[in-house]
Design an enzyme around this catalytic site. Structure first.
Site, PDB file in Angstrom:
ATOM      1  N   ASP A 182      25.530 -21.711  -2.049  1.00 15.95           N
ATOM      2  CA  ASP A 182      24.908 -22.928  -1.523  1.00 15.95           C
ATOM      3  C   ASP A 182      25.804 -23.499  -0.428  1.00 15.95           C
ATOM      4  OD1 ASP A 182      23.706 -25.392  -1.162  1.00 15.95           O
ATOM      5  OD2 ASP A 182      24.479 -26.233  -3.046  1.00 15.95           O
TER       6      ASP A 182
ATOM      7  N   ASN B  85      25.025 -26.222   1.697  1.00 13.45           N
ATOM      8  CA  ASN B  85      24.926 -27.656   2.014  1.00 13.45           C
ATOM      9  C   ASN B  85      24.972 -28.530   0.764  1.00 13.45           C
ATOM     10  OD1 ASN B  85      22.511 -26.857   0.985  1.00 13.45           O
ATOM     11  ND2 ASN B  85      21.246 -27.945   2.480  1.00 13.45           N
TER      12      ASN B  85
ATOM     13  N   ASP C  42      23.267 -28.852  -2.009  1.00 11.95           N
ATOM     14  CA  ASP C  42      22.123 -29.460  -2.685  1.00 11.95           C
ATOM     15  C   ASP C  42      21.846 -28.725  -4.003  1.00 11.95           C
ATOM     16  OD1 ASP C  42      21.139 -27.077  -1.763  1.00 11.95           O
ATOM     17  OD2 ASP C  42      19.368 -27.920  -0.786  1.00 11.95           O
TER      18      ASP C  42
ATOM     19  N   ASP D 288      21.326 -20.685  -0.279  1.00 12.92           N
ATOM     20  CA  ASP D 288      20.574 -20.706   0.974  1.00 12.92           C
ATOM     21  C   ASP D 288      21.087 -19.630   1.940  1.00 12.92           C
ATOM     22  OD1 ASP D 288      22.971 -21.902   2.042  1.00 12.92           O
ATOM     23  OD2 ASP D 288      22.277 -23.792   1.146  1.00 12.92           O
TER      24      ASP D 288
ATOM     25  N   ASP E  21      11.384  -8.891   0.788  1.00 12.78           N
ATOM     26  CA  ASP E  21      10.223  -8.625  -0.037  1.00 12.78           C
ATOM     27  C   ASP E  21       8.957  -8.840   0.763  1.00 12.78           C
ATOM     28  OD1 ASP E  21       9.776  -8.216  -3.058  1.00 12.78           O
ATOM     29  OD2 ASP E  21      11.751  -9.180  -2.935  1.00 12.78           O
TER      30      ASP E  21
ATOM     31  N   ASP F 154       6.488  -5.585  -3.052  1.00 16.95           N
ATOM     32  CA  ASP F 154       6.315  -6.090  -4.402  1.00 16.95           C
ATOM     33  C   ASP F 154       5.024  -5.556  -5.040  1.00 16.95           C
ATOM     34  OD1 ASP F 154       7.283  -8.235  -6.256  1.00 16.95           O
ATOM     35  OD2 ASP F 154       5.276  -9.028  -5.865  1.00 16.95           O
TER      36      ASP F 154
ATOM     37  N   GLU G  78       7.896  -1.259  -5.183  1.00 14.31           N
ATOM     38  CA  GLU G  78       8.075  -1.614  -6.590  1.00 14.31           C
ATOM     39  C   GLU G  78       6.790  -1.199  -7.292  1.00 14.31           C
ATOM     40  OE1 GLU G  78       8.882  -5.445  -9.478  1.00 14.31           O
ATOM     41  OE2 GLU G  78       7.216  -5.430  -8.098  1.00 14.31           O
TER      42      GLU G  78
ATOM     43  N   HIS H 127      16.557  -9.436 -10.422  1.00 14.51           N
ATOM     44  CA  HIS H 127      16.380 -10.839 -10.809  1.00 14.51           C
ATOM     45  C   HIS H 127      15.330 -11.037 -11.902  1.00 14.51           C
ATOM     46  CE1 HIS H 127      13.348  -9.904  -7.805  1.00 14.51           C
ATOM     47  NE2 HIS H 127      12.618 -10.814  -8.412  1.00 14.51           N
ATOM     48  N   ASP H 128      14.710  -9.964 -12.368  1.00 16.52           N
ATOM     49  CA  ASP H 128      13.683 -10.096 -13.397  1.00 16.52           C
ATOM     50  C   ASP H 128      14.148  -9.656 -14.785  1.00 16.52           C
ATOM     51  OD1 ASP H 128      11.824 -10.797 -11.406  1.00 16.52           O
ATOM     52  OD2 ASP H 128      11.216  -8.719 -11.114  1.00 16.52           O
TER      53      ASP H 128
END
Ligand code: GLC
Ligand code: CA
Length: 578
Positions: free
Chosen positions: A25, A27, A29, A33, A102, A204, A260, A333-334
């Protein structure tokens, strides 16, 4: 079809998945990013990776964290601006690295302008961009298909009294690829990024885009999720649409594409990826990552044994030889974390993380490393109740099981905890500071407290760390035709703890021995291998002096004990006189 093994940059590359929301990250928040990724390019370059795969950063209401797109031509402001994106691509190219993103083509967000139009009336010109069907005579959904989330694949839209189809969440209506305008519009979106220099796509759910639109009833009704996949995976026009994508779009650029595609036979993979067919460059090997999922309900765990894994690997390594190409893909990530489901995230975390790195990077196929696996990151530890879980798949399952099926919430959570996608999405652990130097503010998802000892900073200069092992492996792989292209042969295939195989290409030969278990394993190599090992060199090992002793013993025909997850990599053992 003819067997060919032609060199290509995308076969020789190592790909690293950056999950943008959780990488860095910039910035403060609390959300990762694009400028954050930019600030870590040195890290990625030092690791030796060639290509980053960036999951969706397009505008999205984040029902599925970016896999629900509202604008195919923009950047979600949470992640930065188009200029940030251009700079990222530019700086990657300056470093001779590449980037793929993706391409989500099976569905859009329900907030996409096409869908807003489509749902507005039955005769809207975008109506046919999606699948709309009348209710069944009893007013229920048009058929009994279930989505990947386990609920009905149909959702009633009150406004026009029809149901629309969603293979994933309710907020992700499926696009109708049989409509030529959908195809044209999607081709245009694909060109947009490629024209700016992007190097390819990870497409995807690609094998879901052609469906049996007579929507026959599912017969495998005992299956919770995606019960009807034979009707919408590898469907009637899939090859036609992919070939069209290739001729209309991909063939005009120096890029590569990865599909995928789950639930594919090897014959189908060959059809998707044989160069002469002009469809995709590779399909991801997803099968191994599902090895602990009960096929009827993915949230229930099933035990697995090494023979199953050997079979999956043999299929993709041997049967595909020269006829297609795959990405070796063990986590993303799944999924739960790699060490958590294929290794040991407790006592043998370090050892098993190294072994899994060796495994992935010595197989044929383009490796996809998921962020954090190179430092042995573990599953999340904060998923106590369903309110701690952010991802929709687990949440929908929880609702279904606790309401429709009346199950005890804690029993359901027991299944969800080790498997929820959140496990892979905790912030990247850069150091041991409060938020692991992912951010200076409270991140969108809790940092794993084990950042105290599992972090990049701690491993960076340690010659014995998992990170150092990954760096070495990537370096070795890059220079070895045998590891990239060589033939794969499993040896001692009956052994139920040791996974051992050879990789051979002309006069370059490798032998890889992995103790894929939490217990010691006796290593007794077959005689013909011992003869060949004499001239070889132990290039890499997990247990220092102990591994060197094991290697010596093995060569001198003495049985030796491998420690849990102990792994050895030999190069240069001589060619068998045949
Ligand atoms: C892919 C993505 C996953 C997403 C799904 C639907 O499997 O990896 O995160 O939920 O497609 O787009
Ligand atoms: Ca941010």
């Amino acid at each position: 079809m003819k067997k060919i093994m032609k060199p290509e940059f995308w076969k020789e590359s190592v790909i690293y998945e950056v999950y943008p929301r959780s990488f860095k990250d910039s910035n403060n928040d609390g959300i990762g990013d694009i400028p954050g990724i930019l600030s870590k390019l040195d890290y990625l370059q030092d690791l030796g990776i060639d290509i980053i795969w960036l999951p969706p950063v397009y505008p999205s209401p984040n029902a599925d964290y970016g896999y629900d797109i509202t604008d195919h031509y923009g950047i979600n402001p949470e992640y930065g601006t188009m200029d940030d994106w251009k700079q990222l691509l530019h700086e990657l190219h300056e470093r001779n690295m590449r980037m793929i993103m993706d391409l989500v083509i099976n569905h859009t967000s329900d907030e996409h302008p096409w869908f807003k139009e489509s749902r507005s009336s039955r005769d809207n010109k975008y109506r046919d961009y999606y699948f709309w069907r009348d209710p069944a005579p009893d007013g229920g959904p048009p058929n009994n298909w279930t989505s990947f989330l386990g609920d009905s694949m149909w959702h009633l839209d009150e406004q026009t009294g029809q149901y629309y189809l969603h293979s994933y969440g309710i907020k992700q209506p499926d696009l109708n690829w049989d409509n030529p305008n959908v195809r044209k519009d999607m081709h245009r979106a694909m060109r947009f990024w490629l024209d700016m220099g992007m190097d390819g796509y990870r497409i995807d759910a690609v094998n879901s885009i052609s469906k049996d639109t007579s929507f026959p009833p599912a017969t495998d009704t005992e299956k919770m999720q995606a019960n009807s996949s034979e009707f919408y995976k590898n469907g009637p026009h899939i090859h036609e649409y992919l070939h069209e994508m290739y001729t209309e779009v991909f063939s005009h650029y120096n890029i590569f594409t990865t599909g995928e595609a789950s639930d594919v036979t090897l014959e189908e993979v060959k059809e998707y990826t044989h160069p002469a067919r002009e469809e995709l460059n590779m399909v991801l090997m997803i099968e191994a990552s599902k090895i602990c999922d009960d096929p009827k309900d993915m949230w229930k765990s099933k035990s697995w044994d090494l023979h199953e894994l050997k079979e999956i690997v043999a299929k993709w390594q041997k049967d595909l030889y020269g006829e297609g190409w795959m990405g070796t893909y063990l986590s993303n990530h799944d999924h739960p974390r790699l060490v958590a489901y294929l290794g040991d995230e407790g006592r043998y975390r370090v050892e098993s993380a190294k072994m899994l790195g060796i495994f992935q990077l010595t197989l044929r196929g383009t490796p996809y490393i998921y962020q954090g696996d190179e430092i042995g990151m573990t599953n999340a530890s904060h998923l106590h109740t369903i309110d701690d879980v952010t991802e929709q798949q687990a949440r929908v399952y929880y609702d279904l099981m606790t309401t429709k099926y009346g199950e005890d919430p804690e029993q359901v959570m027991k299944r969800i905890r080790p498997k929820a996608r959140d496990n892979a999405r905790t912030p990247m652990q850069w150091d041991d500071s409060q938020y692991a130097d992912f951010s200076a503010q409270k991140p969108w998802m809790q940092v794993n407290p084990n950042k105290e000892y599992i972090n990049v900073q701690r491993q960076e200069d340690d010659p014995d760390s998992i990170l150092t092992m990954y760096r070495k492996l990537i370096h070795i792989r890059r220079k070895s035709s045998a590891l990239l292209y060589g033939k794969y042969d499993c040896i001692m295939s009956e052994h139920d703890q040791i996974f051992a195989y050879t990789r051979e290409w002309h006069d370059e030969h490798w032998l890889i021995i992995l103790n894929f278990s939490r217990s010691e394993a006796e290593l007794q190599l077959p005689q013909e291998l011992i003869d060949r090992l004499e001239s070889s060199e132990l290039i890499l090992c997990t247990h220092g002096d102990h591994s060197r002793d094991v290697a010596r013993a093995a060569i001198s025909q003495q049985p030796a004990q491998l420690k849990p997850y102990e792994s050895l990599v030999f190069r240069g053992f001589s060619i068998l006189d045949q």
